[in-house]
Design a protein around this motif. Sequence first.
Motif, PDB file in Angstrom:
ATOM      1  N   CYS A 171       8.411 -17.215  -9.853  1.00  0.00           N
ATOM      2  CA  CYS A 171       9.400 -18.204 -10.301  1.00  0.00           C
ATOM      3  C   CYS A 171      10.710 -18.016  -9.536  1.00  0.00           C
ATOM      4  O   CYS A 171      10.929 -17.001  -8.870  1.00  0.00           O
ATOM      5  CB  CYS A 171       9.664 -18.065 -11.808  1.00  0.00           C
ATOM      6  N   THR A 172      11.562 -18.996  -9.649  1.00  0.00           N
ATOM      7  CA  THR A 172      12.908 -18.905  -9.104  1.00  0.00           C
ATOM      8  C   THR A 172      13.898 -18.882 -10.265  1.00  0.00           C
ATOM      9  O   THR A 172      13.673 -19.470 -11.325  1.00  0.00           O
ATOM     10  CB  THR A 172      13.212 -20.108  -8.199  1.00  0.00           C
ATOM     11  N   VAL A 173      15.018 -18.177 -10.069  1.00  0.00           N
ATOM     12  CA  VAL A 173      16.054 -18.108 -11.091  1.00  0.00           C
ATOM     13  C   VAL A 173      16.800 -19.443 -11.131  1.00  0.00           C
ATOM     14  O   VAL A 173      17.327 -19.910 -10.125  1.00  0.00           O
ATOM     15  CB  VAL A 173      17.038 -16.967 -10.807  1.00  0.00           C
ATOM     16  N   SER A 174      16.805 -20.067 -12.300  1.00  0.00           N
ATOM     17  CA  SER A 174      17.446 -21.380 -12.438  1.00  0.00           C
ATOM     18  C   SER A 174      18.676 -21.359 -13.323  1.00  0.00           C
ATOM     19  O   SER A 174      19.288 -22.401 -13.555  1.00  0.00           O
ATOM     20  CB  SER A 174      16.435 -22.397 -12.991  1.00  0.00           C
ATOM     21  N   GLY A 175      19.056 -20.191 -13.827  1.00  0.00           N
ATOM     22  CA  GLY A 175      20.245 -20.113 -14.661  1.00  0.00           C
ATOM     23  C   GLY A 175      20.249 -18.854 -15.507  1.00  0.00           C
ATOM     24  O   GLY A 175      19.226 -18.166 -15.635  1.00  0.00           O
ATOM     25  N   ALA A 176      21.395 -18.527 -16.068  1.00  0.00           N
ATOM     26  CA  ALA A 176      21.529 -17.345 -16.919  1.00  0.00           C
ATOM     27  C   ALA A 176      22.734 -17.530 -17.820  1.00  0.00           C
ATOM     28  O   ALA A 176      23.683 -18.251 -17.489  1.00  0.00           O
ATOM     29  CB  ALA A 176      21.665 -16.074 -16.084  1.00  0.00           C
ATOM     30  N   GLY A 177      22.689 -16.882 -18.971  1.00  0.00           N
ATOM     31  CA  GLY A 177      23.805 -16.946 -19.904  1.00  0.00           C
ATOM     32  C   GLY A 177      23.795 -15.761 -20.839  1.00  0.00           C
ATOM     33  O   GLY A 177      22.738 -15.164 -21.094  1.00  0.00           O
ATOM     34  N   LEU A 178      24.969 -15.405 -21.334  1.00  0.00           N
ATOM     35  CA  LEU A 178      25.121 -14.300 -22.275  1.00  0.00           C
ATOM     36  C   LEU A 178      25.397 -14.881 -23.648  1.00  0.00           C
ATOM     37  O   LEU A 178      26.437 -15.501 -23.883  1.00  0.00           O
ATOM     38  CB  LEU A 178      26.265 -13.386 -21.833  1.00  0.00           C
ATOM     39  N   ARG A 179      24.432 -14.687 -24.562  1.00  0.00           N
ATOM     40  CA  ARG A 179      24.547 -15.257 -25.903  1.00  0.00           C
ATOM     41  C   ARG A 179      24.150 -14.214 -26.949  1.00  0.00           C
ATOM     42  O   ARG A 179      23.059 -13.648 -26.874  1.00  0.00           O
ATOM     43  CB  ARG A 179      23.663 -16.502 -26.050  1.00  0.00           C
ATOM     44  N   ASP A 180      25.044 -14.002 -27.920  1.00  0.00           N
ATOM     45  CA  ASP A 180      24.757 -13.105 -29.047  1.00  0.00           C
ATOM     46  C   ASP A 180      24.284 -11.731 -28.585  1.00  0.00           C
ATOM     47  O   ASP A 180      23.344 -11.157 -29.148  1.00  0.00           O
ATOM     48  CB  ASP A 180      23.700 -13.733 -29.976  1.00  0.00           C
ATOM     49  N   GLY A 181      24.952 -11.195 -27.564  1.00  0.00           N
ATOM     50  CA  GLY A 181      24.605  -9.858 -27.088  1.00  0.00           C
ATOM     51  C   GLY A 181      23.344  -9.778 -26.265  1.00  0.00           C
ATOM     52  O   GLY A 181      22.858  -8.674 -26.004  1.00  0.00           O
ATOM     53  N   HIS A 182      22.795 -10.910 -25.846  1.00  0.00           N
ATOM     54  CA  HIS A 182      21.584 -10.927 -25.015  1.00  0.00           C
ATOM     55  C   HIS A 182      21.855 -11.703 -23.722  1.00  0.00           C
ATOM     56  O   HIS A 182      22.423 -12.804 -23.767  1.00  0.00           O
ATOM     57  CB  HIS A 182      20.407 -11.580 -25.747  1.00  0.00           C
ATOM     58  N   LEU A 183      21.455 -11.126 -22.616  1.00  0.00           N
ATOM     59  CA  LEU A 183      21.475 -11.842 -21.351  1.00  0.00           C
ATOM     60  C   LEU A 183      20.169 -12.620 -21.238  1.00  0.00           C
ATOM     61  O   LEU A 183      19.084 -12.031 -21.235  1.00  0.00           O
ATOM     62  CB  LEU A 183      21.620 -10.872 -20.178  1.00  0.00           C
ATOM     63  N   GLN A 184      20.263 -13.936 -21.156  1.00  0.00           N
ATOM     64  CA  GLN A 184      19.079 -14.791 -21.084  1.00  0.00           C
ATOM     65  C   GLN A 184      19.007 -15.401 -19.688  1.00  0.00           C
ATOM     66  O   GLN A 184      19.872 -16.179 -19.299  1.00  0.00           O
ATOM     67  CB  GLN A 184      19.148 -15.882 -22.147  1.00  0.00           C
ATOM     68  N   VAL A 185      17.979 -14.992 -18.949  1.00  0.00           N
ATOM     69  CA  VAL A 185      17.796 -15.454 -17.573  1.00  0.00           C
ATOM     70  C   VAL A 185      16.648 -16.467 -17.556  1.00  0.00           C
ATOM     71  O   VAL A 185      15.540 -16.168 -18.016  1.00  0.00           O
ATOM     72  CB  VAL A 185      17.488 -14.282 -16.620  1.00  0.00           C
ATOM     73  N   ARG A 186      16.941 -17.655 -17.010  1.00  0.00           N
ATOM     74  CA  ARG A 186      15.957 -18.732 -16.985  1.00  0.00           C
ATOM     75  C   ARG A 186      15.230 -18.728 -15.637  1.00  0.00           C
ATOM     76  O   ARG A 186      15.852 -18.670 -14.573  1.00  0.00           O
ATOM     77  CB  ARG A 186      16.641 -20.085 -17.196  1.00  0.00           C
ATOM     78  N   PHE A 187      13.902 -18.788 -15.703  1.00  0.00           N
ATOM     79  CA  PHE A 187      13.057 -18.809 -14.513  1.00  0.00           C
ATOM     80  C   PHE A 187      12.229 -20.096 -14.507  1.00  0.00           C
ATOM     81  O   PHE A 187      11.574 -20.417 -15.512  1.00  0.00           O
ATOM     82  CB  PHE A 187      12.119 -17.602 -14.482  1.00  0.00           C
ATOM     83  N   THR A 188      12.269 -20.777 -13.385  1.00  0.00           N
ATOM     84  CA  THR A 188      11.470 -21.994 -13.209  1.00  0.00           C
ATOM     85  C   THR A 188      10.293 -21.697 -12.286  1.00  0.00           C
ATOM     86  O   THR A 188      10.493 -21.130 -11.196  1.00  0.00           O
ATOM     87  CB  THR A 188      12.314 -23.124 -12.598  1.00  0.00           C
ATOM     88  N   PRO A 189       9.076 -22.032 -12.687  1.00  0.00           N
ATOM     89  CA  PRO A 189       7.909 -21.743 -11.839  1.00  0.00           C
ATOM     90  C   PRO A 189       8.039 -22.375 -10.465  1.00  0.00           C
ATOM     91  O   PRO A 189       8.463 -23.530 -10.323  1.00  0.00           O
ATOM     92  CB  PRO A 189       6.745 -22.339 -12.629  1.00  0.00           C
ATOM     93  N   ASP A 190       7.682 -21.608  -9.437  1.00  0.00           N
ATOM     94  CA  ASP A 190       7.654 -22.106  -8.055  1.00  0.00           C
ATOM     95  C   ASP A 190       6.342 -22.860  -7.852  1.00  0.00           C
ATOM     96  O   ASP A 190       5.270 -22.267  -7.971  1.00  0.00           O
ATOM     97  CB  ASP A 190       7.760 -20.925  -7.084  1.00  0.00           C
ATOM     98  N   PRO A 191       6.382 -24.163  -7.531  1.00  0.00           N
ATOM     99  CA  PRO A 191       5.129 -24.944  -7.383  1.00  0.00           C
ATOM    100  C   PRO A 191       4.185 -24.371  -6.336  1.00  0.00           C
ATOM    101  O   PRO A 191       2.967 -24.516  -6.455  1.00  0.00           O
ATOM    102  CB  PRO A 191       5.619 -26.341  -6.984  1.00  0.00           C
ATOM    103  N   ASP A 192       4.718 -23.717  -5.325  1.00  0.00           N
ATOM    104  CA  ASP A 192       3.870 -23.163  -4.268  1.00  0.00           C
ATOM    105  C   ASP A 192       3.161 -21.893  -4.690  1.00  0.00           C
ATOM    106  O   ASP A 192       2.167 -21.500  -4.073  1.00  0.00           O
ATOM    107  CB  ASP A 192       4.702 -22.883  -3.016  1.00  0.00           C
ATOM    108  N   LEU A 193       3.684 -21.211  -5.744  1.00  0.00           N
ATOM    109  CA  LEU A 193       3.106 -19.937  -6.172  1.00  0.00           C
ATOM    110  C   LEU A 193       2.464 -20.001  -7.548  1.00  0.00           C
ATOM    111  O   LEU A 193       1.597 -19.194  -7.871  1.00  0.00           O
ATOM    112  CB  LEU A 193       4.189 -18.846  -6.187  1.00  0.00           C
ATOM    113  N   TRP A 194       2.908 -20.973  -8.358  1.00  0.00           N
ATOM    114  CA  TRP A 194       2.412 -21.051  -9.735  1.00  0.00           C
ATOM    115  C   TRP A 194       1.041 -21.733  -9.747  1.00  0.00           C
ATOM    116  O   TRP A 194       0.829 -22.734  -9.055  1.00  0.00           O
ATOM    117  CB  TRP A 194       3.402 -21.842 -10.600  1.00  0.00           C
ATOM    118  N   PRO A 195       0.104 -21.213 -10.517  1.00  0.00           N
ATOM    119  CA  PRO A 195      -1.219 -21.847 -10.581  1.00  0.00           C
ATOM    120  C   PRO A 195      -1.137 -23.261 -11.151  1.00  0.00           C
ATOM    121  O   PRO A 195      -0.436 -23.512 -12.124  1.00  0.00           O
ATOM    122  CB  PRO A 195      -2.010 -20.915 -11.499  1.00  0.00           C
ATOM    123  N   ARG A 196      -1.827 -24.159 -10.480  1.00  0.00           N
ATOM    124  CA  ARG A 196      -1.810 -25.569 -10.928  1.00  0.00           C
ATOM    125  C   ARG A 196      -2.717 -25.755 -12.136  1.00  0.00           C
ATOM    126  O   ARG A 196      -3.805 -25.180 -12.221  1.00  0.00           O
ATOM    127  CB  ARG A 196      -2.284 -26.478  -9.796  1.00  0.00           C
TER     128      ARG A 196
END
Length: 450
Positions: A423-448
């Motif tokens: 996946c590729t990193v598509s965003g991140a945020g710090l909420r309620d003491g947790h770092l939440q990192v968003r990953f979006t599947p890479d179409p070239d690597l993710w199983p169809r």
Amino acid sequence: MRTVLVTGTGGAGRTTVAAATALAAAREGQRTLLLTADRDGTPEALLGIGPLRGAPGRSADRLPWSVPVALTPGLWAARVVTEEWFRDELTVLQDRGRGMLDMLGSTPLDGEELTALPGVESVALLRALRAAQTAPPGTGWDVLVVDLPPAPETVALLALPEQLRRYLRRLLPAERQAARALRPMLAQLAGMPMPAQKLYELAERWEHELAAIQGVLESEATTVRVVVEPGPLADRALRTARAGLALHGCRVESVVANRLLPTGTPDPWLGALSGQQQAALKDLYEQWAPAVPVRELPHLGRDPQGLGDATDTADTADNGPGDAPGVISGVVVSGGGGAPRPTAGLGALAGPVGPPDPRPDRPAADPWTVEDRLADEGVLLWRLPLPGASRDGLGLVRRGDELIVTVGPFHRVLPLPSALRRCTVSGAGLRDGHLQVRFTPDPDLWPRRP
């Protein structure tokens, strides 16, 4: 073995709390070792004992700490002997690399001329932590209490095994096994001998030792007690320490609010200090409780000495004329005139600080979790608990299959779970003491999907 690592803000009384914790465990019938790396004599003065000295004998037979001194039934104290350990280890290293040293025309160093280098204390302390876990049957301890440096140094110390193992894997990867078979041919092509076999064996030994130390730190039976003297200056340092400990997966079992002044005093000067402490203590409860218990230790009027609940009376020459009498946790503080007063020992603190709770000695659960939101949002969410972290000091860098996380002065290189590597990193945020990192599947690597 149950292991308690005691750290905290600078000058908060870490050694006192570590000793009180060890005494509380011994009073519960647990064979307890109090281990300190402090070389300024403070632990000896606190415990009322003579200097803690290294053991005589051959280096191969010596443990990386001084001869344990029995303090009371079930309780021993020892100090990490950094100088002796450094001389022994460097002598062994020279012996293993003697072939290469001879090739370079080097003159080996004698043990008498060796002096421990800056930073060696951390390695020696980790080695002692490992050695305590491998004591022969019948000679070991049930509880190990370690008096650690202030929190920033402790976080760096606890991160060291993982960092050194990563360096070893990069500098001497697994493919070096194949290079061993080719060493004679490579030596002929290069026109000079290849590194000695002993050096590769030494690297394997270090990897084994570091993995064992990391296993101790990552066990459920290893926890941290954080000591703080409540006040506005300590608040920021404590938040940073909490974030650093969380970043490296350390489990904080309790926060010890030390040296609390009595409340309700008629003295306006003492009342102002007490009020400031109580305000900071309230913030402490809001930040940590109920997830992490907060334990309160009273100010004893002066530094504790010895292990008893109270020692013989001592004079009060340090009291100024006209000082008002008071009572601090049952310890009478006299007024002026040099009247005697009892000074409390560590026993007065062992009850409030309490012994460590029993925990299984097994690998702790991974604190990082991956949440599948592909169906609703088309992303995977990696949640990293970082209580105490602030957005200003937070940094993220994706490097191949790793994520480098920076929190204030601390950073850690985290290997990505297999699903997130595609996946590729598509965003991140710090909420309620947790770092939440968003990953979006890479179409070239993710199983169809069909």
